[in-house]
Design a protein around this motif. Sequence first.
Motif, PDB file in Angstrom:
ATOM      1  N   ARG A   7       0.864  -1.176   0.000  1.00  0.00           N
ATOM      2  CA  ARG A   7       0.000   0.000   0.000  1.00  0.00           C
ATOM      3  C   ARG A   7       0.900   1.225   0.000  1.00  0.00           C
ATOM      4  NH1 ARG A   7      -5.161   1.129   0.219  1.00  0.00           N
ATOM      5  NH2 ARG A   7      -5.878   2.990   1.286  1.00  0.00           N
ATOM      6  N   ARG A   8       0.612   2.173  -0.888  1.00  0.00           N
ATOM      7  CA  ARG A   8       1.455   3.357  -1.051  1.00  0.00           C
ATOM      8  C   ARG A   8       0.750   4.588  -0.478  1.00  0.00           C
ATOM      9  NH1 ARG A   8       5.524   3.867  -4.314  1.00  0.00           N
ATOM     10  NH2 ARG A   8       4.720   5.759  -5.283  1.00  0.00           N
ATOM     11  N   TYR A   9       1.443   5.243   0.453  1.00  0.00           N
ATOM     12  CA  TYR A   9       0.922   6.435   1.107  1.00  0.00           C
ATOM     13  C   TYR A   9       1.752   7.648   0.710  1.00  0.00           C
ATOM     14  CZ  TYR A   9      -1.428   3.228   4.354  1.00  0.00           C
ATOM     15  OH  TYR A   9      -2.206   2.248   4.917  1.00  0.00           O
ATOM     16  N   LEU A  10       1.067   8.733   0.404  1.00  0.00           N
ATOM     17  CA  LEU A  10       1.713  10.024   0.203  1.00  0.00           C
ATOM     18  C   LEU A  10       1.477  10.810   1.488  1.00  0.00           C
ATOM     19  CD1 LEU A  10       3.122  12.176  -1.490  1.00  0.00           C
ATOM     20  CD2 LEU A  10       0.880  12.799  -2.412  1.00  0.00           C
ATOM     21  N   VAL A  11       2.551  11.127   2.211  1.00  0.00           N
ATOM     22  CA  VAL A  11       2.446  11.791   3.513  1.00  0.00           C
ATOM     23  C   VAL A  11       2.942  13.224   3.365  1.00  0.00           C
ATOM     24  CG1 VAL A  11       3.088  11.718   5.946  1.00  0.00           C
ATOM     25  CG2 VAL A  11       2.868   9.570   4.651  1.00  0.00           C
ATOM     26  N   LEU A  12       2.070  14.161   3.639  1.00  0.00           N
ATOM     27  CA  LEU A  12       2.380  15.588   3.543  1.00  0.00           C
ATOM     28  C   LEU A  12       2.576  16.121   4.958  1.00  0.00           C
ATOM     29  CD1 LEU A  12       2.548  18.183   1.821  1.00  0.00           C
ATOM     30  CD2 LEU A  12       0.061  18.348   2.037  1.00  0.00           C
ATOM     31  N   ALA A  13       3.808  16.472   5.311  1.00  0.00           N
ATOM     32  CA  ALA A  13       4.136  16.999   6.641  1.00  0.00           C
ATOM     33  C   ALA A  13       4.279  18.510   6.532  1.00  0.00           C
ATOM     34  CB  ALA A  13       5.420  16.359   7.162  1.00  0.00           C
ATOM     35  N   MET A  14       3.247  19.229   6.970  1.00  0.00           N
ATOM     36  CA  MET A  14       3.180  20.673   6.782  1.00  0.00           C
ATOM     37  C   MET A  14       3.798  21.458   7.936  1.00  0.00           C
ATOM     38  SD  MET A  14       1.953  21.422   3.874  1.00  0.00           S
ATOM     39  CE  MET A  14       1.815  23.176   4.142  1.00  0.00           C
ATOM     40  N   GLY A  15       5.052  21.874   7.780  1.00  0.00           N
ATOM     41  CA  GLY A  15       5.692  22.792   8.711  1.00  0.00           C
ATOM     42  C   GLY A  15       5.863  22.272  10.122  1.00  0.00           C
ATOM     43  N   THR A  16       5.883  20.971  10.287  1.00  0.00           N
ATOM     44  CA  THR A  16       6.023  20.396  11.618  1.00  0.00           C
ATOM     45  C   THR A  16       6.693  19.037  11.507  1.00  0.00           C
ATOM     46  OG1 THR A  16       4.815  19.875  13.659  1.00  0.00           O
ATOM     47  CG2 THR A  16       3.755  19.245  11.599  1.00  0.00           C
ATOM     48  N   LEU A  17       7.192  18.540  12.615  1.00  0.00           N
ATOM     49  CA  LEU A  17       7.656  17.162  12.681  1.00  0.00           C
ATOM     50  C   LEU A  17       6.483  16.307  13.106  1.00  0.00           C
ATOM     51  CD1 LEU A  17      10.985  18.039  14.396  1.00  0.00           C
ATOM     52  CD2 LEU A  17      10.795  16.847  12.222  1.00  0.00           C
ATOM     53  N   ALA A  18       6.423  15.085  12.633  1.00  0.00           N
ATOM     54  CA  ALA A  18       5.253  14.245  12.838  1.00  0.00           C
ATOM     55  C   ALA A  18       4.956  13.980  14.306  1.00  0.00           C
ATOM     56  CB  ALA A  18       5.425  12.931  12.086  1.00  0.00           C
ATOM     57  N   TYR A 104      -0.542   6.380  -5.762  1.00  0.00           N
ATOM     58  CA  TYR A 104      -0.729   6.296  -4.318  1.00  0.00           C
ATOM     59  C   TYR A 104      -2.132   5.775  -4.027  1.00  0.00           C
ATOM     60  CZ  TYR A 104       3.492   9.041  -4.078  1.00  0.00           C
ATOM     61  OH  TYR A 104       4.776   9.477  -4.220  1.00  0.00           O
ATOM     62  N   HIS A 105      -2.268   5.110  -2.884  1.00  0.00           N
ATOM     63  CA  HIS A 105      -3.561   4.608  -2.447  1.00  0.00           C
ATOM     64  C   HIS A 105      -4.261   5.573  -1.500  1.00  0.00           C
ATOM     65  CE1 HIS A 105      -1.351   0.863  -3.501  1.00  0.00           C
ATOM     66  NE2 HIS A 105      -2.526   0.570  -4.040  1.00  0.00           N
ATOM     67  N   GLN A 106      -3.461   6.389  -0.795  1.00  0.00           N
ATOM     68  CA  GLN A 106      -4.029   7.257   0.214  1.00  0.00           C
ATOM     69  C   GLN A 106      -3.093   8.434   0.474  1.00  0.00           C
ATOM     70  OE1 GLN A 106      -5.186   5.116   3.709  1.00  0.00           O
ATOM     71  NE2 GLN A 106      -5.537   6.952   4.921  1.00  0.00           N
ATOM     72  N   ILE A 107      -3.692   9.558   0.885  1.00  0.00           N
ATOM     73  CA  ILE A 107      -2.939  10.741   1.291  1.00  0.00           C
ATOM     74  C   ILE A 107      -3.084  10.882   2.802  1.00  0.00           C
ATOM     75  CG2 ILE A 107      -2.733  13.258   1.127  1.00  0.00           C
ATOM     76  CD1 ILE A 107      -4.109  13.010  -1.641  1.00  0.00           C
ATOM     77  N   ILE A 108      -1.974  11.181   3.466  1.00  0.00           N
ATOM     78  CA  ILE A 108      -1.995  11.485   4.893  1.00  0.00           C
ATOM     79  C   ILE A 108      -1.415  12.886   5.060  1.00  0.00           C
ATOM     80  CG2 ILE A 108      -1.090  10.888   7.178  1.00  0.00           C
ATOM     81  CD1 ILE A 108      -0.904   7.975   6.182  1.00  0.00           C
ATOM     82  N   VAL A 109      -2.181  13.768   5.686  1.00  0.00           N
ATOM     83  CA  VAL A 109      -1.725  15.128   5.956  1.00  0.00           C
ATOM     84  C   VAL A 109      -1.432  15.225   7.445  1.00  0.00           C
ATOM     85  CG1 VAL A 109      -2.332  17.576   5.947  1.00  0.00           C
ATOM     86  CG2 VAL A 109      -3.097  16.102   4.066  1.00  0.00           C
TER      87      VAL A 109
END
Length: 173
Positions: A7-18, A104-109
Amino acid sequence: MGEEGPRRYLVLAMGTLAGPGPATELLRSSRQQPSVFHFVVPVTVPDYGWTWTEGQALADATERMEIMTEFGRAMGLNIDVEVVSSDDPVEVVRQANATASEPYHQIIVIDRPHGVRRWLADHAVDELKRDPGLPLTRLEANPPMRQGKHFDVDELRQYFQEYLKRTAGAPED
């Protein structure tokens, strides 16, 4: 029936550490089925001072990328990370989709729970739900780890090592 890949995830980390909250969710996903996480780290305007340079914003994003790569791999995640110059979440996702070798299968923001950036991200998330039309999960950085005058990478590494010790014995879902 052909064998399905990870499963392929696109993870967008906006201006922060996870942080450990989102890290736990990513770990849970990877334990449920083989997964690949592609993090995109936008170069965002630093919010810890009135003055900044583009070089400083790029250096912060690069540092976030290196930290997330280190911690993701220490957790056993199949992860790759890239820094992107745009701070527009919608543009970043479109660009990542256009250049991906596989869909990608899913986006994680992952973003902060409060502030102006959160308000801007709310609007971007609404648009991302429509375009590209992939399932979208939004995770709050918990705690919202961010760079600044008192940011200490060594302290963060120690904190994360403690997190790894706690999660190492956690049961798989």
